[in-house]
Write a protein that holds these residues in place. Structure first.
Motif, PDB file in Angstrom:
ATOM      1  N   ALA A 307       0.850  -1.197   0.000  1.00 13.51           N
ATOM      2  CA  ALA A 307       0.000   0.000   0.000  1.00 13.51           C
ATOM      3  C   ALA A 307       0.881   1.240   0.000  1.00 13.51           C
ATOM      4  O   ALA A 307       1.981   1.248   0.562  1.00 13.51           O
ATOM      5  CB  ALA A 307      -0.918   0.007   1.220  1.00 13.51           C
ATOM      6  N   GLY A 308       0.383   2.298  -0.643  1.00 18.14           N
ATOM      7  CA  GLY A 308       1.112   3.554  -0.689  1.00 18.14           C
ATOM      8  C   GLY A 308       0.401   4.534  -1.609  1.00 18.14           C
ATOM      9  O   GLY A 308      -0.773   4.349  -1.959  1.00 18.14           O
ATOM     10  N   ARG A 309       1.115   5.577  -2.006  1.00 19.71           N
ATOM     11  CA  ARG A 309       0.589   6.550  -2.960  1.00 19.71           C
ATOM     12  C   ARG A 309       1.564   6.683  -4.121  1.00 19.71           C
ATOM     13  O   ARG A 309       2.768   6.806  -3.912  1.00 19.71           O
ATOM     14  CB  ARG A 309       0.335   7.904  -2.297  1.00 19.71           C
ATOM     15  CG  ARG A 309      -0.844   7.887  -1.336  1.00 19.71           C
ATOM     16  CD  ARG A 309      -1.298   9.277  -0.944  1.00 19.71           C
ATOM     17  NE  ARG A 309      -2.537   9.224  -0.162  1.00 19.71           N
ATOM     18  CZ  ARG A 309      -3.754   9.181  -0.691  1.00 19.71           C
ATOM     19  NH1 ARG A 309      -3.894   9.214  -2.007  1.00 19.71           N
ATOM     20  NH2 ARG A 309      -4.820   9.135   0.078  1.00 19.71           N
ATOM     21  N   TYR A 310       0.999   6.670  -5.337  1.00 21.01           N
ATOM     22  CA  TYR A 310       1.832   6.692  -6.539  1.00 21.01           C
ATOM     23  C   TYR A 310       1.516   7.941  -7.361  1.00 21.01           C
ATOM     24  O   TYR A 310       0.349   8.279  -7.576  1.00 21.01           O
ATOM     25  CB  TYR A 310       1.573   5.438  -7.377  1.00 21.01           C
ATOM     26  CG  TYR A 310       2.387   5.398  -8.647  1.00 21.01           C
ATOM     27  CD1 TYR A 310       3.722   5.027  -8.617  1.00 21.01           C
ATOM     28  CD2 TYR A 310       1.816   5.748  -9.867  1.00 21.01           C
ATOM     29  CE1 TYR A 310       4.479   5.002  -9.785  1.00 21.01           C
ATOM     30  CE2 TYR A 310       2.559   5.729 -11.031  1.00 21.01           C
ATOM     31  CZ  TYR A 310       3.896   5.362 -10.981  1.00 21.01           C
ATOM     32  OH  TYR A 310       4.639   5.340 -12.137  1.00 21.01           O
ATOM     33  N   LYS A 311       2.573   8.605  -7.839  1.00 23.46           N
ATOM     34  CA  LYS A 311       2.411   9.797  -8.672  1.00 23.46           C
ATOM     35  C   LYS A 311       2.530   9.403 -10.143  1.00 23.46           C
ATOM     36  O   LYS A 311       3.586   8.970 -10.613  1.00 23.46           O
ATOM     37  CB  LYS A 311       3.453  10.857  -8.322  1.00 23.46           C
ATOM     38  CG  LYS A 311       3.337  11.385  -6.894  1.00 23.46           C
ATOM     39  CD  LYS A 311       3.947  12.769  -6.730  1.00 23.46           C
ATOM     40  CE  LYS A 311       3.130  13.821  -7.437  1.00 23.46           C
ATOM     41  NZ  LYS A 311       3.562  15.208  -7.104  1.00 23.46           N
ATOM     42  N   GLY A 334      -0.142  11.968  -4.296  1.00 26.38           N
ATOM     43  CA  GLY A 334      -0.326  10.939  -5.298  1.00 26.38           C
ATOM     44  C   GLY A 334      -1.596  10.134  -5.105  1.00 26.38           C
ATOM     45  O   GLY A 334      -2.339  10.315  -4.135  1.00 26.38           O
ATOM     46  N   SER A 335      -1.823   9.235  -6.038  1.00 23.68           N
ATOM     47  CA  SER A 335      -3.040   8.423  -6.049  1.00 23.68           C
ATOM     48  C   SER A 335      -2.915   7.215  -5.136  1.00 23.68           C
ATOM     49  O   SER A 335      -1.822   6.695  -4.912  1.00 23.68           O
ATOM     50  CB  SER A 335      -3.328   7.945  -7.476  1.00 23.68           C
ATOM     51  OG  SER A 335      -3.431   9.026  -8.378  1.00 23.68           O
ATOM     52  N   THR A 336      -4.049   6.749  -4.634  1.00 24.46           N
ATOM     53  CA  THR A 336      -4.089   5.522  -3.848  1.00 24.46           C
ATOM     54  C   THR A 336      -3.567   4.354  -4.685  1.00 24.46           C
ATOM     55  O   THR A 336      -3.948   4.189  -5.847  1.00 24.46           O
ATOM     56  CB  THR A 336      -5.526   5.213  -3.391  1.00 24.46           C
ATOM     57  OG1 THR A 336      -5.979   6.266  -2.539  1.00 24.46           O
ATOM     58  CG2 THR A 336      -5.599   3.890  -2.660  1.00 24.46           C
ATOM     59  N   ASP A 337      -2.689   3.550  -4.092  1.00 22.85           N
ATOM     60  CA  ASP A 337      -2.071   2.425  -4.805  1.00 22.85           C
ATOM     61  C   ASP A 337      -1.934   1.276  -3.813  1.00 22.85           C
ATOM     62  O   ASP A 337      -1.013   1.254  -2.990  1.00 22.85           O
ATOM     63  CB  ASP A 337      -0.694   2.852  -5.349  1.00 22.85           C
ATOM     64  CG  ASP A 337      -0.007   1.738  -6.124  1.00 22.85           C
ATOM     65  OD1 ASP A 337      -0.703   0.856  -6.651  1.00 22.85           O
ATOM     66  OD2 ASP A 337       1.245   1.761  -6.181  1.00 22.85           O
ATOM     67  N   ARG A 338      -2.845   0.320  -3.869  1.00 23.17           N
ATOM     68  CA  ARG A 338      -2.778  -0.800  -2.937  1.00 23.17           C
ATOM     69  C   ARG A 338      -3.307  -2.069  -3.598  1.00 23.17           C
ATOM     70  O   ARG A 338      -4.250  -2.039  -4.382  1.00 23.17           O
ATOM     71  CB  ARG A 338      -3.557  -0.501  -1.657  1.00 23.17           C
ATOM     72  CG  ARG A 338      -5.029  -0.218  -1.838  1.00 23.17           C
ATOM     73  CD  ARG A 338      -5.735  -0.084  -0.490  1.00 23.17           C
ATOM     74  NE  ARG A 338      -7.155   0.135  -0.601  1.00 23.17           N
ATOM     75  CZ  ARG A 338      -7.740   1.330  -0.570  1.00 23.17           C
ATOM     76  NH1 ARG A 338      -7.006   2.419  -0.416  1.00 23.17           N
ATOM     77  NH2 ARG A 338      -9.057   1.427  -0.673  1.00 23.17           N
ATOM     78  N   ARG A 339      -2.680  -3.189  -3.228  1.00 23.42           N
ATOM     79  CA  ARG A 339      -3.053  -4.489  -3.811  1.00 23.42           C
ATOM     80  C   ARG A 339      -2.786  -5.610  -2.817  1.00 23.42           C
ATOM     81  O   ARG A 339      -1.931  -5.481  -1.931  1.00 23.42           O
ATOM     82  CB  ARG A 339      -2.243  -4.785  -5.084  1.00 23.42           C
ATOM     83  CG  ARG A 339      -2.333  -3.732  -6.159  1.00 23.42           C
ATOM     84  CD  ARG A 339      -1.682  -4.199  -7.442  1.00 23.42           C
ATOM     85  NE  ARG A 339      -1.579  -3.122  -8.423  1.00 23.42           N
ATOM     86  CZ  ARG A 339      -1.298  -3.303  -9.705  1.00 23.42           C
ATOM     87  NH1 ARG A 339      -1.051  -4.513 -10.162  1.00 23.42           N
ATOM     88  NH2 ARG A 339      -1.241  -2.277 -10.533  1.00 23.42           N
TER      89      ARG A 339
END
Length: 469
Positions: A307-311, A334-339
């Motif tokens: 999980a994190g935030r991606y630009k 940045g955007s939500t980025d989780r898997r």
């Protein structure tokens, strides 16, 4: 497990038994055909050497074997009578004497068979597409070893990289550069610091040198660019798991290596060889365990999450005659980025099966709204294989299916990818140094390089020659 030469193994075993006054009973030994390690019990990939009797120093040099049938190698008395030269212990060696160099090169060729195959583009193979010929997919050199009892290093450049926008190939680019800092004498806990593989997705952790299919599945591989990033990861591997991970990788069973039964840590999140852009670290957690059944069969199961935030990288695009730069509907960080993902691997002994599935949320281009916003994603793959071993070497046919519905977040403007692909092939390994793979692939995938992001269908004949050194 520590590896020692065959003759030294006999000498050590015989000398120890004699020194301790052990009964002079015959001992049955087995050798692993891949790693040349000696074992006292049978197992997958182990060849029976025979039964041997320890020799007491000064005794006659013709110690009997249990029977003529068991004398499959030279009599152990001969081995014991000529002790090997003294070997310096690892603690007395200089650090540069503990460093090893190895690597591999992969050469590929793709031939279009039908459909619009010339217009296909795949992130896993830049030699797919129009006006292509032979290409070097990877040219790796690995420098690794133990600098001290508590620290190991691993450095791997790739000499066949192609920077974005370049029309020439074979640039050198860093893949791995990290140190393992061991926290205990048993080496069950370690901290890995540097650029390394992020423990998300079993196939992503499996080396391209060992992977059966030419490319990794898009659903898992789209989460971490080049499978790697810069960060700090902690791994825990108990002794039994460590031994199994090593065996699965070196025995020809296509293991992924030792990334711990448990792993957790933080990393930048923008991908390999790219700096962080938001001062917001990604976090990752990893679980995987290799079970061994009574018949010697291995089964590995596990799960991962990050999980994190991606630009997202944005640029002007012309869609339906209008030119615009998509707006990113996300905070400045940045955007939500989780898997999350799960995997199961039934190792080919001789039949094998592996599968992975992932779900999550990430940035994706919404064409109608001219906006990049957080959307759901899902996908995975399933693969079956069968391992034949004989005088011709190792032969492993396989079939693989994959699907993905989600964004290509590393591409400009993060367009959506729709992938459905079936592949069937066979890998032939006549020796440890050479591998030849041939596969047929039916691809249906989105061309995410430019609008209109059309879906392309085509069939390919794919070939790869790999040399290991």
């Amino acid at each position: 497990m520590k590896k020692i030469p065959l003759a030294a193994a006999f000498w050590t075993m015989c000398g120890t038994a004699a020194a301790e006054g052990a009964p002079q009973a015959a001992v049955e030994l087995f050798v692993d055909t891949a790693t040349r390690q000696i074992f006292a019990e049978p197992g997958p990939g182990r060849q029976r050497l025979g039964k041997f009797v320890p020799v007491v120093e000064g005794a006659a040099a013709s110690a009997p074997v249990a029977s003529a049938r068991d004398a499959t190698v030279a009599a152990p008395a001969t081995v014991a009578a000529v002790p090997s030269a003294p070997v310096r212990s690892s603690s007395t060696k200089a650090w540069y004497e503990k460093i090893g160099i190895r690597g591999y090169v992969q050469m590929r060729y793709n031939q279009e068979l039908s459909g619009d195959a010339k217009s296909l583009k795949s992130p896993g193979d830049r030699f797919i597409g129009r006006d292509q010929g032979f290409g070097i997919r990877r040219a790796r050199v690995v420098i690794s070893g133990d600098v001290s009892d508590r620290m190991s290093i691993y450095i791997q450049p790739d000499l066949a990289s192609t920077p974005s926008g370049s029309s020439t190939t074979h640039f050198a680019q860093l893949r791995d550069a990290y140190a393992d800092l061991w926290l205990d004498k048993e080496k069950t806990w370690r901290i890995r610091a540097g650029q390394s593989k992020i423990p998300y997705g079993w196939e992503d952790l499996q080396s391209s040198q060992n992977r059966l299919a030419p490319d990794r599945a898009d659903a898992l591989n789209s989460g971490v660019r080049d499978e790697r990033d810069l960060g700090v990861i902690a791994y825990w591997s108990p002794a039994v798991a460590k031994e199994r991970f090593a065996y699965l990788q070196k025995s020809g069973l296509k293991g992924s290596g030792d990334y711990g039964v448990v792993g957790f840590g933080v990393y930048n999140g923008q991908g390999a060889n790219r700096p962080d852009r938001n001062d917001q670290l990604h976090s990752v957690i990893h679980f995987s365990y290799p079970f061994k059944f009574a018949n010697g069969q291995f089964l590995e199961v596990g799960a991962d999450a990050y999980a994190g935030r991606y630009k997202v990288s944005t640029a002007a695009a012309t869609i339906d005659g209008a030119t615009f730069t998509p707006r990113v509907d996300a905070p400045e960080a940045g955007s939500t980025d989780r898997r999350v993902a799960a995997h199961v691997v039934y190792y080919p002994q001789p039949f094998g099966f592996q599968a992975e599935w992932t779900v999550g949320k990430g940035p994706e281009l919404d064409i109608a709204r001219r906006t990049i916003r957080t959307k759901s994603l899902r996908g995975g793959y399933a693969q079956v294989m069968y391992k034949f071993d004989g005088g011709y070497g190792s032969l492993m046919p396989y079939a693989k299916w994959q699907t993905y519905r989600g964004a290509a977040k590393f591409d400009t403007n993060a367009p959506r990818m729709n992938v459905d692909e079936v592949e069937a092939g066979v890998e032939w390994q006549p020796s440890n140094a050479v591998e030849l793979a041939v596969a047929w692939a039916n691809m249906r995938r989105t061309d995410v390089s430019a609008w209109p992001y059309r879906r392309v269908n085509g069939q390919l004949l794919r070939m790869q020659l790999q040399v290991n050194y």
